[in-house]
Each structure stands twice: as C-alpha cells, then as structure tokens.
Design an enzyme around this catalytic site. Sequence first.
Site, PDB file in Angstrom:
ATOM      1  N   ASP A   9       0.853  -1.192   0.000  1.00 41.20           N
ATOM      2  CA  ASP A   9       0.000   0.000   0.000  1.00 41.20           C
ATOM      3  C   ASP A   9       0.886   1.238   0.000  1.00 41.20           C
ATOM      4  O   ASP A   9       1.649   1.476   0.950  1.00 41.20           O
ATOM      5  CB  ASP A   9      -0.898  -0.031   1.243  1.00 41.20           C
ATOM      6  N   GLU A 106      -2.573   0.341  -4.438  1.00 40.69           N
ATOM      7  CA  GLU A 106      -2.416  -0.909  -3.696  1.00 40.69           C
ATOM      8  C   GLU A 106      -2.275  -2.074  -4.672  1.00 40.69           C
ATOM      9  O   GLU A 106      -2.855  -2.060  -5.752  1.00 40.69           O
ATOM     10  CB  GLU A 106      -3.620  -1.168  -2.787  1.00 40.69           C
TER      11      GLU A 106
END
Length: 413
Positions: A9, A106
């Site tokens: 992320d 992500e």
Amino acid sequence: MDRVIFHCDLNSFYASVELLSYPELKGKPVAVCGDPTARHGIILAKNEAAKARGVKTAETIWQAQRKCPGLILLPAHHEKYRYYSQLAGEIYRRYTDLVEPFGIDESWLDVTGTLHLFGNDPVALAHRLREDMKRELGLTISVGVSFNKIFAKLGSDYKKPDATTVIRREDVAGLVWPLPVTDLLFVGRASAKLLAAHGITTIGDLAATPRENLVHLLGKNGGQLHDYATGEEHSPVRPAGETPPPKSVGNGLTFRRDLVGEEEIRAGAQMLVERVALRLRKHQMKCTTVQVALRSPEFKTVSRQKAAPAPTNVSRVILACVMELVQSAWSWSAPLRAMTITAAGLLPEEEAGEQMNLFAPQAAERRERQEKLERTMDQLQDRYGKNVIGYAWRRTQTAREITGDQEKKEETP
C-alpha cells in the site's frame, strides 16, 4: 504449504506524489483536494501530519481547515498518480509476475514461487521492496505479509507508514480476531451496523458465528465474510491482464451548477448513461439492474434501483430506467447537485441473450438495432475521436454547461 502473499500500500499516495515537487513542505500538514470553484471542494488525500490533526479523506475543505487552520492545500494531478502507480508496478514485477492491482495505490503480490530466488525470507523481501520504493521513487509503502490476500491486506493497514506486518496462521487468534469487524475488507457501515445489532463487533466474533447464521443475516456476502474472518479465503492473485470483469459499472458527477427541471436532469443523466453503456460494451457485459443515487445541495442522498427490461448495454434503454427512477424519487422542481448511475447484475454478452417476446417482438428488435448503432458510434469515436459523432443533446446549452466536471468512475470487482 501456505502461500506467501504480500499486500503493498503506497502511503498517502496522492499527497506523497505531490510532495515530491514540494520538499520544503515535508512535515507540514498537506492535503490534496478538488477545485472548490468547480464544486469539488473535498479532501482527496492527506499526509500523515494532516491525518494527525484529524483531517479525513472525503470531508469538505472547510471542515478540514476548521480542524487544521494551517492546512496546506494542493491541487490534484491524476496523470502523475497514474505514472507513479505504473512505476511502482514495475518494481513489484521484478519479484513476481503475479501482481494484482487493487486500486491505483495498492497491489497484491504472490511471491510463493519466486521467494527462493531472493533468500527465502519473506520479511527481508518486504523490507527490500520498501527500500526500492524509497530509493527509486521517493515514496513509502506499508507491506502486509500473510498466507492469503485478506490477511495480507489487513497487515498493510495494521501499521503505517513505511512498515512491514506479518500475519501467520498462529497469529490470527491473538492479532486479528480482537480487531474491530470494520477492519476486515468489504465490511461496510451498513453490514457493521447489522452485525453489531447481533452482538458481532470484532473479527473474532465474526469467526465464531456459525457460517449459516451469517448467510441468513447477510446473504452470500455473510458466508464470504466468515471465510475472510476464519482465514479460509483462498482466491488467487491475478495479474492485471487477468483481473476478473467487474460486477458493476458506475459513473457519478457533481454538476457545475444545480440542475432543475426535467430537461436539465435528463441531460445530466444522458451524459452519465452514455459513459456507463460505453464501458459495459468495452467489458463485453450487459446489466440486469440499474441503480440511481441523487444528491441535493444539502447533501441529502436518495437511492433507487430497478430491473432492466432485458440484459442491456444500450444507453437509451438504461436512460429510460434512470428517468423512471428519478421521476419516482425526485421532484423536477427540486435542485439536483450530483447524480451517480450504476449498472449492476452484470452478465457476459454471450450469456445475456434476450428471449423474444411473442407479444412485443418489435421492442427486442429496437434494442438490437440500437445496440448495433451504438457499437458503430464506438468504433468511429475510437478511430476519429470522441467529437466525430454523438447524440444531438450534446449540442444543447444545458449540455455545454454541465459537461465540464470530472466524472467519478466506479467498477466493483
């Protein structure tokens, strides 16, 4: 043998990319926002300093500034975010070809088959990825390491920024189950409220509830959430080109000015419907349900949905459904600030054949002709540009007034 799944992320992605151009703002509260003059006055992203002052994504600029008077606002540059997202993907693919994007910032990585090439130590490899990202792009990532995608995602959320969190099978009871049920992927506010009403407030509560009880309570989604909580989720990490087709396709828009009256609202709906129908055809999908969300200037939202007369990706058919829904839920004299149209219940085109109605064969024939027409328009626009052909409504004054804003695209995987 368990798989080794990473979830990476990019921390405060939009804000971090913008700050690459403003190193002097490091450590100061910064937020990326839409253009207030174009009625996109909300916070799109914030850095850690702004987050510490209580600034939240999707709140209005004035709310954020009230919490953080010294908040520095920067405009969004989506082309930059796409560029850096692609660069991050190139770094991930050095270590595995199984990289599945989850949004722009992500990605899941399955390193099970390649881990032996990099020392056979997943924690060391996660640290190496983080260092690559900082050194080459100036960005940080949080990495979750686990045996499935859901717990890997939970790990990347567990500690931020620039951290690695490992969740092994033996860690689940002590680390995962005490967490709030809202920390689990795809547990939204409505589901959390319903679960709480039945005494389910933690992931452990969810895991301890019999699966059939959750199916009864939440339908198919309840069984899926039980699998997530118990670690029985085994979906593969799919490369970007193999990402499954969406389950819904939507477009939303905050108009440049409030729309009033049937003609203006129809023009706004037509614009969104054309985009939804185009993307359905590009995905080679048809929808069976049409959903509409309408928002007033006071931010009151009304949502409605209805079944399509037949599986369709034709804008005229979807528009007819939309206008029926709007008429049933909204007064033409009431100002409309924003609208979102979603095509749901999607089917592949080859599975969405329409059965001929003996009493109204002309309706199916009209839809078929319209679909051929719109596909021809798609081909012309792809070849010669979007302005080469279009519906006459786009030349109206209303269309010119409302088509300047950015659309919000939504695709549910």
